[in-house]
Design a protein around this motif. Structure first.
Motif, PDB file in Angstrom:
ATOM      1  N   ARG A 184      77.433  55.564   5.709  1.00  0.00           N
ATOM      2  CA  ARG A 184      77.148  55.172   7.092  1.00  0.00           C
ATOM      3  C   ARG A 184      75.823  54.429   7.279  1.00  0.00           C
ATOM      4  O   ARG A 184      75.739  53.458   8.015  1.00  0.00           O
ATOM      5  N   TYR A 185      74.756  54.899   6.618  1.00  0.00           N
ATOM      6  CA  TYR A 185      73.457  54.242   6.796  1.00  0.00           C
ATOM      7  C   TYR A 185      72.673  54.331   5.496  1.00  0.00           C
ATOM      8  O   TYR A 185      73.076  54.996   4.528  1.00  0.00           O
ATOM      9  N   PHE A 186      71.499  53.653   5.466  1.00  0.00           N
ATOM     10  CA  PHE A 186      70.726  53.516   4.242  1.00  0.00           C
ATOM     11  C   PHE A 186      69.284  53.949   4.462  1.00  0.00           C
ATOM     12  O   PHE A 186      68.703  53.701   5.534  1.00  0.00           O
ATOM     13  N   VAL A 187      68.727  54.561   3.434  1.00  0.00           N
ATOM     14  CA  VAL A 187      67.297  54.859   3.369  1.00  0.00           C
ATOM     15  C   VAL A 187      66.710  54.024   2.236  1.00  0.00           C
ATOM     16  O   VAL A 187      67.261  54.008   1.122  1.00  0.00           O
ATOM     17  N   VAL A 188      65.616  53.321   2.511  1.00  0.00           N
ATOM     18  CA  VAL A 188      64.927  52.529   1.495  1.00  0.00           C
ATOM     19  C   VAL A 188      63.513  53.080   1.354  1.00  0.00           C
ATOM     20  O   VAL A 188      62.742  53.079   2.321  1.00  0.00           O
ATOM     21  N   GLY A 189      63.215  53.575   0.157  1.00  0.00           N
ATOM     22  CA  GLY A 189      61.888  54.106  -0.114  1.00  0.00           C
ATOM     23  C   GLY A 189      61.194  53.293  -1.191  1.00  0.00           C
ATOM     24  O   GLY A 189      61.741  53.123  -2.281  1.00  0.00           O
ATOM     25  N   ASP A 190      59.998  52.790  -0.869  1.00  0.00           N
ATOM     26  CA  ASP A 190      59.255  51.960  -1.814  1.00  0.00           C
ATOM     27  C   ASP A 190      57.972  52.674  -2.219  1.00  0.00           C
ATOM     28  O   ASP A 190      57.149  53.039  -1.371  1.00  0.00           O
ATOM     29  N   ARG A 191      57.819  52.846  -3.547  1.00  0.00           N
ATOM     30  CA  ARG A 191      56.634  53.508  -4.096  1.00  0.00           C
ATOM     31  C   ARG A 191      55.896  52.509  -4.975  1.00  0.00           C
ATOM     32  O   ARG A 191      56.506  51.908  -5.863  1.00  0.00           O
ATOM     33  N   LEU A 192      54.606  52.325  -4.708  1.00  0.00           N
ATOM     34  CA  LEU A 192      53.796  51.349  -5.417  1.00  0.00           C
ATOM     35  C   LEU A 192      52.661  52.036  -6.164  1.00  0.00           C
ATOM     36  O   LEU A 192      52.072  53.006  -5.659  1.00  0.00           O
ATOM     37  N   SER A 193      52.378  51.528  -7.344  1.00  0.00           N
ATOM     38  CA  SER A 193      51.172  51.920  -8.076  1.00  0.00           C
ATOM     39  C   SER A 193      50.532  50.649  -8.608  1.00  0.00           C
ATOM     40  O   SER A 193      51.228  49.696  -8.968  1.00  0.00           O
ATOM     41  N   THR A 194      49.195  50.624  -8.649  1.00  0.00           N
ATOM     42  CA  THR A 194      48.532  49.368  -8.977  1.00  0.00           C
ATOM     43  C   THR A 194      47.299  49.588  -9.830  1.00  0.00           C
ATOM     44  O   THR A 194      46.664  50.652  -9.781  1.00  0.00           O
ATOM     45  N   SER A 195      46.960  48.564 -10.604  1.00  0.00           N
ATOM     46  CA  SER A 195      45.690  48.543 -11.338  1.00  0.00           C
ATOM     47  C   SER A 195      44.653  47.699 -10.621  1.00  0.00           C
ATOM     48  O   SER A 195      43.513  47.570 -11.094  1.00  0.00           O
ATOM     49  N   HIS A 196      45.047  47.109  -9.495  1.00  0.00           N
ATOM     50  CA  HIS A 196      44.114  46.269  -8.739  1.00  0.00           C
ATOM     51  C   HIS A 196      43.097  47.168  -8.039  1.00  0.00           C
ATOM     52  O   HIS A 196      43.460  48.144  -7.389  1.00  0.00           O
ATOM     53  N   PRO A 197      41.803  46.842  -8.111  1.00  0.00           N
ATOM     54  CA  PRO A 197      40.783  47.799  -7.661  1.00  0.00           C
ATOM     55  C   PRO A 197      40.456  47.774  -6.173  1.00  0.00           C
ATOM     56  O   PRO A 197      39.571  48.506  -5.736  1.00  0.00           O
ATOM     57  N   ALA A 198      41.136  46.943  -5.377  1.00  0.00           N
ATOM     58  CA  ALA A 198      40.755  46.834  -3.964  1.00  0.00           C
ATOM     59  C   ALA A 198      42.002  46.681  -3.097  1.00  0.00           C
ATOM     60  O   ALA A 198      43.092  46.356  -3.570  1.00  0.00           O
ATOM     61  N   PHE A 222      56.336  52.630   1.474  1.00  0.00           N
ATOM     62  CA  PHE A 222      57.093  52.278   2.678  1.00  0.00           C
ATOM     63  C   PHE A 222      58.382  53.095   2.696  1.00  0.00           C
ATOM     64  O   PHE A 222      59.065  53.207   1.666  1.00  0.00           O
ATOM     65  N   LEU A 223      58.714  53.640   3.845  1.00  0.00           N
ATOM     66  CA  LEU A 223      59.960  54.382   4.019  1.00  0.00           C
ATOM     67  C   LEU A 223      60.702  53.806   5.216  1.00  0.00           C
ATOM     68  O   LEU A 223      60.191  53.840   6.349  1.00  0.00           O
ATOM     69  N   ALA A 224      61.883  53.267   4.963  1.00  0.00           N
ATOM     70  CA  ALA A 224      62.653  52.600   6.017  1.00  0.00           C
ATOM     71  C   ALA A 224      64.034  53.218   6.133  1.00  0.00           C
ATOM     72  O   ALA A 224      64.593  53.734   5.155  1.00  0.00           O
ATOM     73  N   VAL A 225      64.576  53.151   7.337  1.00  0.00           N
ATOM     74  CA  VAL A 225      65.973  53.492   7.569  1.00  0.00           C
ATOM     75  C   VAL A 225      66.665  52.253   8.121  1.00  0.00           C
ATOM     76  O   VAL A 225      66.115  51.553   8.980  1.00  0.00           O
ATOM     77  N   LEU A 226      67.848  51.941   7.585  1.00  0.00           N
ATOM     78  CA  LEU A 226      68.658  50.798   8.014  1.00  0.00           C
ATOM     79  C   LEU A 226      69.900  51.352   8.665  1.00  0.00           C
ATOM     80  O   LEU A 226      70.728  51.999   8.011  1.00  0.00           O
ATOM     81  N   LEU A 227      70.058  51.108   9.973  1.00  0.00           N
ATOM     82  CA  LEU A 227      71.051  51.792  10.788  1.00  0.00           C
ATOM     83  C   LEU A 227      72.019  50.791  11.410  1.00  0.00           C
ATOM     84  O   LEU A 227      71.804  50.297  12.524  1.00  0.00           O
ATOM     85  N   PRO A 228      73.099  50.437  10.718  1.00  0.00           N
ATOM     86  CA  PRO A 228      74.073  49.500  11.293  1.00  0.00           C
ATOM     87  C   PRO A 228      74.947  50.194  12.342  1.00  0.00           C
ATOM     88  O   PRO A 228      75.152  51.414  12.304  1.00  0.00           O
ATOM     89  N   TYR A 229      75.487  49.407  13.251  1.00  0.00           N
ATOM     90  CA  TYR A 229      76.345  49.961  14.303  1.00  0.00           C
ATOM     91  C   TYR A 229      77.348  48.902  14.742  1.00  0.00           C
ATOM     92  O   TYR A 229      77.148  47.698  14.518  1.00  0.00           O
ATOM     93  N   LYS A 230      78.388  49.366  15.381  1.00  0.00           N
ATOM     94  CA  LYS A 230      79.437  48.472  15.882  1.00  0.00           C
ATOM     95  C   LYS A 230      79.155  48.155  17.342  1.00  0.00           C
ATOM     96  O   LYS A 230      78.939  49.063  18.161  1.00  0.00           O
ATOM     97  N   VAL A 231      79.154  46.887  17.689  1.00  0.00           N
ATOM     98  CA  VAL A 231      78.863  46.460  19.052  1.00  0.00           C
ATOM     99  C   VAL A 231      79.954  46.957  19.996  1.00  0.00           C
ATOM    100  O   VAL A 231      81.150  46.903  19.681  1.00  0.00           O
TER     101      VAL A 231
END
Length: 750
Positions: A539-553, A641-650
């Motif tokens: 029915r719907y989607f959850v998108v979870g993005d996890r980032l790790s970095t070596s950039h110092p700023a 980032f944590l997103a929910v994608l919620l499609p529906y019928k018009v």
């Protein structure tokens, strides 16, 4: 039926070794060559598009569907008048392609139904065919020739099975077809400029379609002085590129240049392979011609040796050629088109139901029949006549037995609720190696697109290419649904073999009952990105993005999302404080997003008409338009980032297809969460930064405890589930919902 020997004066079992020896004359021709091909209907017409026994089969079926409708389509093609060149000084591929199809349709009617008028019309088209091919002004004429040469060669072959094709006309037609083929081969295979520009760097539909055209003529006219050369190069290319070493098709069936251009390559190849199957018995002998092999990555080490003997087993009954069809079917949008990823526009697949005559399943027939648009029979090749002959209605059409499907070699995850027009569908990309190294690829690792209830809603921007000498304006990362760091993700795509992008990998997949899941991993901008997609209850989607970095700023991060509404694309768009809502006639989607780092703001990037990132071109009419784009932007070192994608019928206000309700859950710093209410129950999605608090108070009074980075679970309702990524436990009020021995991967309880 008149039998002629003009086109096949030698039995092919005699010819094949002769072709090999001709190519090996300088080195000598040993006795240990691969076994010869065996003839079928040698000297008898037709033998390419059809065999003589096909006539009775065709006549027996044209009064029932789908054949009656196919025949009506063929007759409409046959009714067309001869088209004149728009510029008499320039040989035009569109005009000649249309004329070849019209001639072929008439020749089939002449042979199948003993139609003298149709034969006369086909003969007239052959007489009027001009051979000043080298006056054309199209750089990539090589990919335009399959329809022309196959169509006119089939016309000659079919007319040769009628009593209305005099010897002198047959000889003249043969001379014209081979003359054009000779000019074509000399320019694109023997001139360094064209060969090295359009065939050697590509290793994609360019050499495939060129080989289909040239090889078809060589099969029809093997006594021509150049036929051995045409044959050996063509079969060398097709054996390689549709085989396990060509890097064009991955082991799981995914084609490197995406569903649009791989379909463009597949259609004429199917026609050629059917002709080989009709004309020959067993394997197809050839002598390797390596002139268009590339020594660049990913094709280095191809192992081709000029003059080596080879044998192609025609892959209509298995192998990567048919696996590519299964992959394309898996990517199918709910209404039948293939998604416009890479350099692509919406298009259905042309030719897959022909495989039902070669052991293929009813899924291919179902795919062809269940299509919102007209049934495809012409994309990439004119296969109208083939559908009359090779669609086997004894094979019952059936919807595929799978829904969600993962292609780890190619890097595609396809989430699907069902096979109806209203299905919810999402494609997640994570391509690596040769799967992303194609001239038609885009910089889109970790990108996704979404369709639901008959509408394309969250989009790939498709193939907007106003400059034929440059890449598509939509090929770079800002035109895709990815996380941008200082405005970019992976390296930009360059020309030819400067593929840009970076390897992405599909990992930790789960095809479950209440929840499906996959991760896309990619490194760019000194950052490792792990994008998780969970599909809940179909029915719907959850998108979870996890980032790790070596950039110092801290840097500017943007969670970019493209939707098919707003601006000049039709529909409506509404910017929300934490996302956006795109709505079209049948359906809409609401996207909501939070970040584990403070200061997130949802904004629209600056807009200039017909300019990236807002421009797209993916409709079949190739009309470019602009759509609304959002950035969930934050300045941070490595935000999640944590997103929910919620499609529906018009137009639906209640029930399973009505708009879903999602609300943020108050949480400690470094933790974000959503509560989602649906027909299935109450669900919670949680994303944690490393080291963030482990306890979360839920709106219903429960306490969730976890050391995981990502959690999605059902708090209340049918079909309970709990999913955890990179953790050892999820507890609700002290009771374990899912556990794992370590934090290295994924754990799911359903």
């Amino acid at each position: 039926m008149k039998s002629r020997s003009r086109g096949f004066p030698l039995p092919l079992h005699t010819l094949a070794p002769a072709l090999a020896c001709a190519a090996l004359a300088a080195a000598g021709c040993g006795t240990d060559a691969a076994g010869p091909s065996q003839p079928r209907d040698t000297g008898v017409h037709p033998r390419l598009l059809a065999r003589p026994e096909h006539r009775d089969l065709l006549r027996s079926r044209v009064d029932r569907e789908p054949y009656a409708s196919i025949l009506a389509t063929l007759k409409r093609r046959a009714d067309r008048a001869y088209e004149e060149e728009p510029d008499p000084a320039s040989w035009d591929h569109k005009t000649n392609g249309n004329n070849a199809s019209t001639a072929q349709a008439n020749a089939l009617l002449a042979w199948a139904f003993e139609d003298r008028a149709a034969a006369d019309k086909a003969r007239e088209f052959l007489r009027r065919l001009e051979t000043d091919w080298d006056t054309n002004t199209v750089l990539d004429m090589n990919i335009r020739m399959a329809k022309i040469l196959m169509g006119y060669t089939n016309t000659w072959d079919l007319l040769s099975a009628t009593p209305w094709f005099p010897d002198e006309e047959s000889a003249q037609a043969e001379s014209k077809i081979t003359d054009i083929t000779g000019q074509f081969f000399a320019k694109y295979l023997e001139q360094d400029f064209y060969r090295d520009l359009l065939l050697r760097p590509a290793q994609n539909n360019h050499p495939i379609r060129t080989a289909d055209a040239v090889g078809y003529v060589a099969l029809a006219f093997p006594e021509h002085p150049a036929a051995a050369t045409w044959w050996n190069w063509s079969i060398s290319e097709l054996d390689y590129l549709w085989g396990p070493d060509g890097q064009y098709v991955q082991p799981d069936g995914g084609a490197s240049e995406g569903p649009y251009y791989s379909g463009f390559a597949w259609g004429p190849t199917a026609a050629f392979f059917i002709a080989l199957d009709n004309a020959l018995e067993g394997e197809v002998a050839f002598t390797r011609d390596c002139r268009t092999r590339s020594d660049e990555d990913p094709w280095a080490g191809h192992g081709c040796v000029d003059g080596e003997q080879g044998a192609l087993e025609v892959p209509l009954r298995g192998g990567l050629f048919t696996k590519a069809v299964d992959w394309s079917l898996s990517l199918r949008l709910p209404w039948g088109s293939r998604p416009p990823v890479d350099d692509g526009v919406f298009t259905p697949f042309n030719g897959s139901p022909l495989l039902t005559s070669f052991g293929g399943s009813g899924e291919y027939l179902w795919d062809w029949e269940q299509n919102r648009d007209p049934q495809a029979m012409e994309f990439g090749a004119d296969l109208i006549a083939h559908h009359l002959l090779y669609v086997d209605d004894v094979v019952a059409p059936e919807a595929p037995r799978f829904l969600t499907r993962f292609f780890p070699d190619t890097g595609h995850a396809v989430f699907r609720s069902d096979w109806g027009d209203d299905a919810r569908w999402l494609l997640l990309l994570a391509e690596h190696g040769s799967a992303r190294k194609a001239i038609h690829d885009h910089v889109d690792g970790t990108s996704f697109s979404l369709a639901a209830y008959g509408e394309y809603l969250l989009i790939d921007a498709g193939y907007y290419k106003p400059d034929s000498l440059d890449n598509a304006k939509t090929s770079q990362s800002p035109s895709h649904n990815v996380i941008l760091i200082d405005g970019r993700s992976a390296p930009d795509k360059g020309l030819f073999n400067d593929f840009g992008d970076a390897d992405a990998f599909l990992r930790n997949t789960h095809d479950g009952d209440a929840v499906d899941y996959a991760e896309a991993h990619q490194d760019y901008q000194d950052t490792h990105v792990e994008r998780s997609v969970a599909f809940i209850d179909g029915r719907y989607f959850v998108v979870g993005d996890r980032l790790s970095t070596s950039h110092p700023a801290a840097r500017a991060h943007a969670w970019r999302l493209h939707g098919y509404a707003g601006l000049t694309s039709g529909g409506t768009f509404e910017l929300l404080p934490d996302g956006g809502r795109w709505e079209r006639a049948r359906a809409g989607v609401e996207a909501r997003v939070q970040s584990t780092s403070p200061g997130l703001a949802v904004v629209e990037p600056p807009y200039t008409p017909l300019t990236a990132p807002h421009v797209h071109e993916f409709e079949e009419d190739r009309k470019a338009a602009d759509h609304a784009v959002i950035d969930a932007a934050v300045q941070a070192e490595a935000p999640g980032f944590l997103a929910v994608l919620l499609p529906y019928k018009v137009g639906v206000d209640a029930g399973p297809d009505a708009p879903l309700q999602a609300a943020p859950i108050a949480a400690e710093p470094g933790v974000v969460a959503w509560q989602i209410e649906s027909e299935g129950g109450t669900d919670v999605a949680v994303l944690r930064s490393k080291g963030a608090p482990e306890a979360l108070a839920l709106p219903g009074g429960q306490v969730l405890e976890t050391d995981a980075e990502l959690v999605v679970l059902r708090i209340e309702g049918e079909r309970p589930f709990a999913l955890m990524a990179r953790g050892t436990r999820v507890l609700v009020d002290g009771s374990p919902r899912v556990t794992a021995p370590d934090t290295t991967s994924l754990a799911v309880e359903e």
